[in-house]
Design an enzyme around this catalytic site. Structure first.
Site, PDB file in Angstrom:
ATOM      1  CB  SER A  11      -0.900   0.011   1.243  1.00 14.80           C
ATOM      2  OG  SER A  11      -1.489   1.282   1.412  1.00 14.80           O
ATOM      3  CG  HIS A  12       0.498   4.605  -2.680  1.00 12.44           C
ATOM      4  ND1 HIS A  12       0.061   3.533  -3.414  1.00 12.44           N
ATOM      5  CD2 HIS A  12       1.136   5.423  -3.557  1.00 12.44           C
ATOM      6  CE1 HIS A  12       0.395   3.694  -4.679  1.00 12.44           C
ATOM      7  NE2 HIS A  12       1.054   4.831  -4.790  1.00 12.44           N
TER       8      HIS A  12
END
Lengths: 246, 212
Positions: A11-12
């Site tokens: 995920s970012h």
């Protein structure tokens, strides 16, 4: 100690990745689920190849790893991590809704599924398996139409067994009980479905089970075919009898 | 005339400096149809590439290109990092075991780079992306190498085709990347990714001959 397929959540955001891990881990306590979110230097938003590669190594128990991602470039970084691994058979990046995919994959991995099966569980997480999958499941075993005369644990000529099970726990087939049911079935050599009202879904799909909306006091029907069909009925009945240990 | 590992390192350093020098232009192009970060992202990444090229200890062209890939992936960010990183990674892998580059090897490496970008980014020609510069560049390099051109002439052919391909992105409506959010309004602007690809190939062509 059985080895299981691992998961990496790319995920970012570090927080998002950790949250997804927390959610999935609750339903699959023995699966290696690792968060690979955010940038290493300042914890900022972004995806980092070294972070993902390190998580990939740690998640691999020898059975392979499924990687799930949130947005665009996270997919590219996840794919790059697999590419630099140099062994495409060891890891697979799956296009799936992050939370649903992670839960479905985790439960599948907990049940001892292969890499391909876990990947498929993630990829089809939101295909709610109503109708189609189950019809395919019983196509051979259940030539007659959905007969209402339940066999109540006695095998029919088709090998299909059914059992009505009352949900004694208050929340019914919510997340954790659904995961326990799916895991009980996943560990056996059986194809099974759960019918509630006019819906019938695969018993192996946590999300589909949750989607039935069966609550405490409701009665579901478990239907199973295969060598362990009877055992599946016994185990799920015992689970329900214990109120899913809640 | 071949291109040695030292020539490649020098050419990549020079190309990196060209990209750094064009930071403001790329920022402006990206501001018009994207999120204005392409120039700064590439400046950061190629500044790191210059440092990487100062490192030395190369075992051949493949090792140089893979080091560039790793540097870009870890420093550029956004979509351009993994895309350029994949391009250099695949180009390097295609050159494994070679001590120096000839024209067919350059064409092979460029083709591998394009295949990597296509696989990673899922863009097709006409989507208004770097693919629109890289695709004609690969075709031109393959044609030049097949006709016996040397490394510099092969890269020059690629650079010329990349520049034409980048220019041809102006009227296109973007279908990939941030610019695609603009829909029809993305038409009328040069794609920054195609422009940076064109800049890189032009600089490589200019400097691939080394000091000779």
């Amino acid at each position: 100690m059985n080895r299981r397929v691992g998961l990496v959540i790319v995920s970012h955001s570090a927080k998002l990745a950790e949250g997804v891990v927390e959610l999935a881990q609750q339903m699959a306590p023995e699966v290696r689920i690792l968060a690979a979110g955010g940038l290493p230097e300042n914890g900022g938003l972004g995806t980092d190849l070294d972070t993902v590669s390190a998580a990939l190594e740690r998640a691999d128990d020898g059975e392979g790893v499924v990687l799930l991602y949130d947005l665009g470039s996270a997919q590219m970084i996840a794919e790059l991590a697999v590419e630099v691994l140099g062994d495409p058979g060891r890891a697979v990046v799956v296009d799936a809704p992050l939370a649903e995919g992670a839960v479905a994959a985790a439960v599948s991995a907990q049940g001892g599924s292969t890499l391909d099966e876990v990947a498929d569980a993630a990829a089809t997480a939101t295909a709610f398996a109503i109708g189609e999958t189950v019809d395919e499941l019983f196509l051979g075993a259940n030539g007659h139409d959905h007969g209402h005369g339940h066999d109540h644990g006695q095998p029919s000529s088709s090998g299909l067994v059914e059992l009505d099970i009352e949900l004694r726990n208050e929340i019914g087939l919510h997340a954790r009980p659904a995961a326990l049911l799916a895991r009980a079935v996943a560990e056996l050599d059986v194809e099974a479905s759960v019918r509630f009202g006019d819906q019938e879904v695969s018993a192996a799909s946590v999300l589909a089970l949750m989607g039935l909306g069966a609550r405490g006091g409701d009665t579901i029907t478990l239907r199973a075919v295969g060598p362990d069909a009877q055992e599946a009925l016994t185990r799920v009945a015992a689970l329900a009898e214990r109120g899913f240990d809640e | 005339m071949g291109c040695s590992t030292e020539d490649l390192v020098a050419a990549l350093r020079a190309a990196a400096e060209v990209v750094i020098d064009h930071r403001d232009e790329l920022v402006e192009l990206d501001r018009l149809i994207g999120d204005a970060d392409h120039g700064e992202n590439l400046r950061r990444g190629f500044t790191a590439v210059v440092s990487t090229m100062d490192g030395g200890g190369w075992s051949g062209p493949a090792s140089v290109l893979k080091a560039v890939a790793k540097t870009l992936i870890s420093t550029v960010g956004g979509a351009a990092g993994p895309l350029y990183g994949t391009a250099f990674l695949r180009a390097g892998a295609a050159l494994d075991g070679r001590a120096e580059l000839d024209a067919p090897a350059v064409a092979t490496a460029l083709r591998a780079a394009l295949d990597g970008v296509l696989a990673r980014g899922k863009a097709e020609p006409g989507d208004k992306t770097m693919v629109d510069a890289l695709t004609p560049a690969v075709q031109a390099a393959e044609a030049a190498a097949a006709q016996g051109a040397d490394v510099v002439a092969t890269l020059s052919a690629a650079a010329g085709a990349a520049a034409d391909g980048a220019a041809a992105t102006v009227p296109l409506v973007a279908r990939k990347g941030r610019a695609s959010y603009l829909g029809e309004r993305s038409a009328g602007h040069l794609d920054p990714g195609a422009r940076s690809t064109s800049l890189l190939l032009t600089a490589l062509a200019t400097h691939a001959g080394g000091a000779r």
